[in-house]
Design a protein around this motif. Structure first.
Motif, PDB file in Angstrom:
ATOM      1  N   GLY A  30       4.349  -1.355 -12.458  1.00 42.83           N
ATOM      2  CA  GLY A  30       3.937   0.035 -12.547  1.00 42.83           C
ATOM      3  C   GLY A  30       4.549   0.855 -11.432  1.00 42.83           C
ATOM      4  O   GLY A  30       4.785   0.347 -10.336  1.00 42.83           O
ATOM      5  N   TYR A  31       4.843   2.118 -11.725  1.00 47.21           N
ATOM      6  CA  TYR A  31       5.343   3.023 -10.689  1.00 47.21           C
ATOM      7  C   TYR A  31       4.682   4.388 -10.843  1.00 47.21           C
ATOM      8  O   TYR A  31       4.282   4.787 -11.929  1.00 47.21           O
ATOM      9  CB  TYR A  31       6.876   3.155 -10.731  1.00 47.21           C
ATOM     10  N   ALA A  80      17.299   2.902  -9.939  1.00 50.64           N
ATOM     11  CA  ALA A  80      17.482   4.151 -10.687  1.00 50.64           C
ATOM     12  C   ALA A  80      16.341   5.129 -10.391  1.00 50.64           C
ATOM     13  O   ALA A  80      16.579   6.329 -10.222  1.00 50.64           O
ATOM     14  CB  ALA A  80      17.574   3.864 -12.184  1.00 50.64           C
ATOM     15  N   LEU A  81      15.105   4.628 -10.301  1.00 48.60           N
ATOM     16  CA  LEU A  81      13.964   5.491  -9.961  1.00 48.60           C
ATOM     17  C   LEU A  81      14.128   6.102  -8.572  1.00 48.60           C
ATOM     18  O   LEU A  81      13.877   7.287  -8.375  1.00 48.60           O
ATOM     19  CB  LEU A  81      12.664   4.680  -9.979  1.00 48.60           C
ATOM     20  N   ALA A 116      -0.317   2.041  -9.728  1.00 50.13           N
ATOM     21  CA  ALA A 116       0.799   2.487  -8.882  1.00 50.13           C
ATOM     22  C   ALA A 116       0.547   3.898  -8.341  1.00 50.13           C
ATOM     23  O   ALA A 116       0.836   4.182  -7.171  1.00 50.13           O
ATOM     24  CB  ALA A 116       2.106   2.444  -9.672  1.00 50.13           C
ATOM     25  N   LEU A 117       0.005   4.770  -9.173  1.00 52.77           N
ATOM     26  CA  LEU A 117      -0.362   6.108  -8.696  1.00 52.77           C
ATOM     27  C   LEU A 117      -1.434   6.013  -7.615  1.00 52.77           C
ATOM     28  O   LEU A 117      -1.391   6.741  -6.619  1.00 52.77           O
ATOM     29  CB  LEU A 117      -0.852   6.977  -9.855  1.00 52.77           C
ATOM     30  N   ALA A 118      -2.380   5.082  -7.779  1.00 53.31           N
ATOM     31  CA  ALA A 118      -3.429   4.883  -6.773  1.00 53.31           C
ATOM     32  C   ALA A 118      -2.835   4.422  -5.445  1.00 53.31           C
ATOM     33  O   ALA A 118      -3.274   4.869  -4.377  1.00 53.31           O
ATOM     34  CB  ALA A 118      -4.470   3.880  -7.275  1.00 53.31           C
ATOM     35  N   VAL A 119      -1.833   3.549  -5.502  1.00 52.22           N
ATOM     36  CA  VAL A 119      -1.169   3.090  -4.275  1.00 52.22           C
ATOM     37  C   VAL A 119      -0.517   4.278  -3.564  1.00 52.22           C
ATOM     38  O   VAL A 119      -0.631   4.435  -2.346  1.00 52.22           O
ATOM     39  CB  VAL A 119      -0.118   2.002  -4.576  1.00 52.22           C
ATOM     40  N   ALA A 145       5.435   8.910 -13.609  1.00 50.35           N
ATOM     41  CA  ALA A 145       4.682   7.657 -13.627  1.00 50.35           C
ATOM     42  C   ALA A 145       5.032   6.894 -14.895  1.00 50.35           C
ATOM     43  O   ALA A 145       5.399   7.488 -15.909  1.00 50.35           O
ATOM     44  CB  ALA A 145       3.186   7.926 -13.567  1.00 50.35           C
ATOM     45  N   GLY A 146       4.922   5.592 -14.807  1.00 47.75           N
ATOM     46  CA  GLY A 146       5.186   4.763 -15.973  1.00 47.75           C
ATOM     47  C   GLY A 146       5.247   3.303 -15.596  1.00 47.75           C
ATOM     48  O   GLY A 146       4.786   2.908 -14.524  1.00 47.75           O
TER      49      GLY A 146
END
Length: 171
Positions: free
Chosen positions: A14-15, A53-54, A143-146, A30-31
């Protein structure tokens, strides 16, 4: 400050990319990165290519990564550690600072308790970002929480001189 949060996994990573603006998180992207069902080297190679790439697309100032928790299955923790290592190597290659947080630190920063359930984390991330995340993969919301955890922790770390993600001791 632009933060790339990573919830590492060998099949699904997750990112979440957020900008912290005046102490409030704003979602940028996000995804999840899905690795093909092949051998480990190929999966890690796909994760590496997609993370690079991200990083190139979003130019984060820092990467925040969840620490690996070793529970009952040591083999799972070792495989997860390999995906985490790929993320750290991508950050190192790009010259991006990395901060690491335990699951309980992330839950504490986002929900207010280190023992929150995944659904509670998803709910609070949605509230903090003003988004409906019910259809998002848990890896994405984790990942958003991190990233949010780092956004909330970094100012305190700068004021105290401790590294972001440092564990506090009661000594």
């Amino acid at each position: 400050m632009r933060i790339l949060g990573i919830d590492p996994g060998t099949r699904v990573t997750g990112y979440g990319v957020i900008d912290m603006e005046r102490g409030k998180p704003r979602s940028v992207a996000a995804g999840v990165l899905r690795a093909p069902d092949r051998d480990m080297a190929e999966r890690l190679g796909v994760i590496q290519d997609e993370l690079r790439a991200l990083i190139a697309a979003h130019a984060p100032a820092v990467m925040a990564v969840e620490r690996v928790f070793v529970g009952r299955n040591v083999n799972s923790a070792l495989m997860l550690g390999q995906a985490r290592g790929v993320a750290l190597a991508c950050a190192g290659s790009a010259g991006i600072a990395v901060s690491e947080y335990s699951a309980s630190q992330i839950k504490q920063a986002v929900v207010g308790t280190g023992r929150a359930r995944k659904e509670q984390v998803r709910h609070m991330v949605g509230i903090l970002l003003g988004m409906d995340l019910q259809d998002q993969a848990l890896d994405c919301t984790d990942a958003l929480a991190v990233a949010i955890c780092h956004g909330h922790s970094a100012p305190l770390a700068r004021r105290t001189g401790l590294p972001a993600g440092a564990r506090w001791s009661r000594r």
